[in-house]
Write a protein that holds these residues in place. Sequence first.
Motif, PDB file in Angstrom:
ATOM      1  N   GLU A 170      44.734  33.693  35.540  1.00  0.00           N
ATOM      2  CA  GLU A 170      45.475  34.391  34.486  1.00  0.00           C
ATOM      3  C   GLU A 170      45.717  33.478  33.290  1.00  0.00           C
ATOM      4  O   GLU A 170      45.588  33.900  32.137  1.00  0.00           O
ATOM      5  N   ALA A 219      45.254  32.856  41.546  1.00  0.00           N
ATOM      6  CA  ALA A 219      45.411  33.972  40.613  1.00  0.00           C
ATOM      7  C   ALA A 219      46.111  33.526  39.333  1.00  0.00           C
ATOM      8  O   ALA A 219      45.708  33.910  38.229  1.00  0.00           O
ATOM      9  N   GLU A 220      47.144  32.706  39.469  1.00  0.00           N
ATOM     10  CA  GLU A 220      47.857  32.218  38.285  1.00  0.00           C
ATOM     11  C   GLU A 220      46.947  31.348  37.424  1.00  0.00           C
ATOM     12  O   GLU A 220      46.987  31.417  36.187  1.00  0.00           O
ATOM     13  N   GLY A 249      45.442  44.752  32.912  1.00  0.00           N
ATOM     14  CA  GLY A 249      46.732  44.146  33.176  1.00  0.00           C
ATOM     15  C   GLY A 249      47.796  44.998  32.538  1.00  0.00           C
ATOM     16  O   GLY A 249      47.537  46.107  32.067  1.00  0.00           O
ATOM     17  N   GLU A 307      45.594  42.671  43.523  1.00  0.00           N
ATOM     18  CA  GLU A 307      45.017  43.302  42.338  1.00  0.00           C
ATOM     19  C   GLU A 307      45.091  42.421  41.097  1.00  0.00           C
ATOM     20  O   GLU A 307      44.911  42.888  39.980  1.00  0.00           O
ATOM     21  N   ARG A 308      45.343  41.152  41.280  1.00  0.00           N
ATOM     22  CA  ARG A 308      45.470  40.250  40.142  1.00  0.00           C
ATOM     23  C   ARG A 308      44.133  39.590  39.803  1.00  0.00           C
ATOM     24  O   ARG A 308      43.307  39.340  40.658  1.00  0.00           O
ATOM     25  N   ASP A 320      48.045  32.919  45.425  1.00  0.00           N
ATOM     26  CA  ASP A 320      48.808  33.150  44.202  1.00  0.00           C
ATOM     27  C   ASP A 320      48.548  32.058  43.174  1.00  0.00           C
ATOM     28  O   ASP A 320      48.502  32.330  41.964  1.00  0.00           O
ATOM     29  N   GLN A 329      38.543  41.103  43.546  1.00  0.00           N
ATOM     30  CA  GLN A 329      39.968  40.916  43.292  1.00  0.00           C
ATOM     31  C   GLN A 329      40.382  39.534  43.765  1.00  0.00           C
ATOM     32  O   GLN A 329      39.796  38.983  44.697  1.00  0.00           O
TER      33      GLN A 329
END
Length: 276
Positions: free
Chosen positions: A192, A188-189, A122, A90-91, A185, A86
Amino acid sequence: MPSVHWPRGAKPLPIEPLRPAIERLHSLALRYPGVVELLEPLEQEETAGQDAEGAAEPSAPLDPLDPQGFLAPVLAGIADEFGGVQVAGERAGLMIVPADRTDLGPYTVIADPASCTPLHEGEDVAVVLALDETGAAGAVYGIGEDLALTLAATSLQEYLERYTDALERAIAAHSEDPDAAPDADAVAEAMEEGFFAPLLGAADDLGPAVALTAPGAGAPAGAVAEADLRGVAVGTRVETMDAELPPGSDPLALEVRWREAGLVVDILAPAPASAV
């Protein structure tokens, strides 16, 4: 969703070809514990229950070949050692051991839950490992909100390597100070946007679509179209909703199945809606 009854005709995938990528993920988790978290392998999972003193009660090891379980038997040997990873909670994760299964959202095109196993979930999207009728693993696909399929990799090994490469790039891009952990974050971004969006985003942002053709030899009964992705580039799409269905069919109830190592996608027509 009821537990999945898996076919048992395929041997579990060997973990050895995956070890280089798994070791890289272990290294990232050790170096950046606030960013990357390893998921427990199957044999180390614990229940959410509590004992009399408040400690978590360890569960009995699950049999990965148990047809009542959610782990595809083809992943049994991998799940014993690697449960997934992860990023920032959870992203942007990659899971080998799913805790549960659903037939909602992107899975509406998966009438047979034993025809795939999720690697990422997602909101209204997913990445799945395609399984054939024997349970053998094939290609990896992203399923978008529009129920289109995007080829993410031709095998689990390739997908794991691509995922690990992307995660290393995302961390490096947000590591201004080599002695400090990057912002979780932000990593993660970056995953994504840079890794998952090309697999799960809107059609205008994704790669070309392969042409749908009439079903060929080997197509299952009920097939109305097929898409052959053998030899195409990663990122190629299958517009499942473009298949021509019999009159009265609900397009949201069509079904996809995979064969030829997951690289031939068969689209099956749903049963006609009952007359009122």
